[in-house]
Design a protein around this motif. Structure first.
Motif, PDB file in Angstrom:
ATOM      1  N   MET A 175       0.830  -1.201   0.000  1.00 12.41           N
ATOM      2  CA  MET A 175       0.000   0.000   0.000  1.00 12.41           C
ATOM      3  C   MET A 175       0.869   1.258   0.000  1.00 12.41           C
ATOM      4  SD  MET A 175      -3.054  -1.079  -0.219  1.00 12.41           S
ATOM      5  CE  MET A 175      -3.925   0.449   0.097  1.00 12.41           C
ATOM      6  N   LYS A 178       2.136   2.281  -3.515  1.00 14.60           N
ATOM      7  CA  LYS A 178       1.103   2.611  -4.497  1.00 14.60           C
ATOM      8  C   LYS A 178       1.315   3.989  -5.123  1.00 14.60           C
ATOM      9  CE  LYS A 178      -3.924   2.404  -4.983  1.00 14.60           C
ATOM     10  NZ  LYS A 178      -5.213   2.167  -4.272  1.00 14.60           N
ATOM     11  N   ARG A 223      -5.612  -0.920  -8.120  1.00 15.58           N
ATOM     12  CA  ARG A 223      -5.913  -1.814  -6.996  1.00 15.58           C
ATOM     13  C   ARG A 223      -5.535  -3.251  -7.318  1.00 15.58           C
ATOM     14  NH1 ARG A 223     -11.362  -4.053  -7.320  1.00 15.58           N
ATOM     15  NH2 ARG A 223     -12.353  -3.465  -9.291  1.00 15.58           N
ATOM     16  N   THR A 226      -1.668  -3.455  -7.142  1.00 11.44           N
ATOM     17  CA  THR A 226      -1.245  -3.567  -5.739  1.00 11.44           C
ATOM     18  C   THR A 226      -1.462  -4.989  -5.223  1.00 11.44           C
ATOM     19  OG1 THR A 226      -1.802  -1.244  -5.342  1.00 11.44           O
ATOM     20  CG2 THR A 226      -1.614  -2.666  -3.415  1.00 11.44           C
ATOM     21  N   LYS A 376     -11.117  -6.925  -3.076  1.00 10.96           N
ATOM     22  CA  LYS A 376     -11.179  -6.473  -4.463  1.00 10.96           C
ATOM     23  C   LYS A 376     -11.971  -7.433  -5.345  1.00 10.96           C
ATOM     24  CE  LYS A 376      -6.583  -4.440  -3.863  1.00 10.96           C
ATOM     25  NZ  LYS A 376      -6.432  -4.962  -2.491  1.00 10.96           N
TER      26      LYS A 376
END
Length: 412
Positions: A175, A178, A223, A226, A376
């Motif tokens: 994170m 990112k 996302r 990541t 996700k």
């Protein structure tokens, strides 16, 4: 022929008694019968003349006799009732005395039994205290013995915590990266690395409105990039650390693997103890001597591999002179060192702790017992990608001894 009335008295005694009674009491007027006799009539037998006083006397005497008889019966009945009541009281008292005697005897027997039980209890307490002392001494010796075998002081609870902490540390690292992401370069790199799964990327992860039919131009969302960054690092940690037969960078890894595999065929307990002894030897002796440099070098090489892979997604990490690279290297080096120490702790346990492989590509169904769905994707369904595998510690002899660290999966 008529004659004057004459009173006849049966005998002199009656006459004298009558006269005596008449002397004491006033006589009542007696009526005489006038008997008319003919010339041929004979003189009648002797006639008695009774008075009202004689009848009263007999009545009184009779009444007194009856009263005496009734009184006697009453007295006899009262006496009988008294005797029966006294006998009943005596019987009750006798029964009470017998009950008291029986109760006293029972209490004495119970007291005697209590004294025996109390003596037995005291003896058992003394024996239990002695056994506790023996057990504590044995436990201390056992833990000292186990501690001498185990590579670290960790147990299942601390290992479970360390695995969870490592997973959280990895997620935080991804994170944090990112902000330095290059979506286009990262998408190309990930599609090349997982080229066998390109159709799955295109079907489930690429926005169809932006798909021009050219696979080389497919763009993943940040996302998803990541998520695959976390998957990539975990795969490298598993391959270079947790999947090693003994430990990362150790020169005897392959030799140990052959001996351990051969030993498992004949005696699983010996193979387990051999694993513990080798891990303890490595942790307490070998790392202080010739194996230490090779282990440290292997850790550094793994950090370089991770940074090199991440550099394709986060170009800032390719700047060798930048402070950002130094900061991220330090984080990754700490994570690799932590994973290596965790591996030694895992190898030194009494039961085997290992990660479980899960089939990707929508083959395996979601299993909540060993998996948790990544936010996700869908909360359940079929597993498209495995971000981090589940770690299982299961004791075959005790179902309650062990733990499960759920694997993180992306479901469709």
């Amino acid at each position: 022929m008529s004659s004057s009335p004459i009173s006849y008295y049966g005998n002199d005694s009656l006459s004298s008694e009558t006269q005596s009674y008449a002397g004491d009491h006033r006589p009542s007027t007696a009526s005489t019968e006038l008997t008319h006799m003919d010339s041929d009539d004979t003189l009648p037998p002797t006639c008695y003349v009774t008075s009202d006083t004689d009848s009263d006397k007999d009545l009184v005497i009779h009444s007194l006799n009856e009263s005496l008889h009734i009184h006697k019966e009453i007295m006899e009945r009262i006496h009988a009732e008294k005797e029966a009541y006294v006998a009943h009281l005596n019987k009750e008292r006798h029964d009470e005395l017998e009950d008291i005697e029986r109760t006293k005897q029972t209490l004495e027997e119970q007291m005697d039994r209590y004294n025996k039980l109390d003596a037995a209890y005291s003896a058992l307490r003394r024996e239990l205290d002695s056994r506790k002392d023996d057990y504590q001494r044995m436990e201390a010796k056992f833990y000292a013995h186990v501690k001498s075998i185990r590579a670290t002081d960790d147990d299942l609870s601390t290992i479970q915590h360390e695995i969870s902490h490592l997973s959280s540390q990895l997620n935080n690292l991804c994170m944090g990266l990112k902000a330095k992401m290059d979506p286009q370069a990262g998408s190309r790199f990930l599609l090349d690395r997982y080229h066998d799964q390109r159709p799955l990327f295109k079907k489930y992860l690429v926005n169809s409105s932006k798909d021009d039919g050219d696979d080389s131009s497919m763009l993943l969302e940040s996302r998803h990039i990541t998520m695959f960054t976390e998957k990539l690092i975990m795969e490298l940690l598993v391959e270079h650390i947790f999947d090693q037969p003994l430990h990362i960078g150790v020169s005897v890894n392959q030799a140990y693997d052959k001996v351990s595999t051969w030993m498992r065929k004949y005696n699983e307990d010996w193979a387990q103890r051999f694993r513990q002894q080798m891990s303890a030897l490595l942790a307490n002796q070998a790392q202080l001597q010739d194996e230490r440099e090779s282990i440290e070098q292997a850790n550094a090489d793994l950090v370089d591999v991770i940074l090199q892979q991440l550099g394709h997604i986060y170009p800032e990490l390719q700047n060798q002179a930048g402070d950002y690279l130094k900061m991220q290297r330090k984080k990754i080096d700490t994570m690799v060192t932590r994973a290596a120490r965790l591996n030694l702790a895992i190898k030194g346990q009494d039961i085997e702790i290992k990660h479980q492989d899960i089939a990707e590509g929508g083959v395996a169904e979601f299993d909540s017992a060993i998996m948790k769905a990544d936010g996700k994707g869908k909360p359940e369904g079929h597993v498209l990608f495995v971000i981090s595998p589940p770690f299982l510690a299961i004791d075959p002899n005790d179902a309650h001894h062990g733990f499960i660290i759920h694997g993180k999966v992306f479901c469709i």
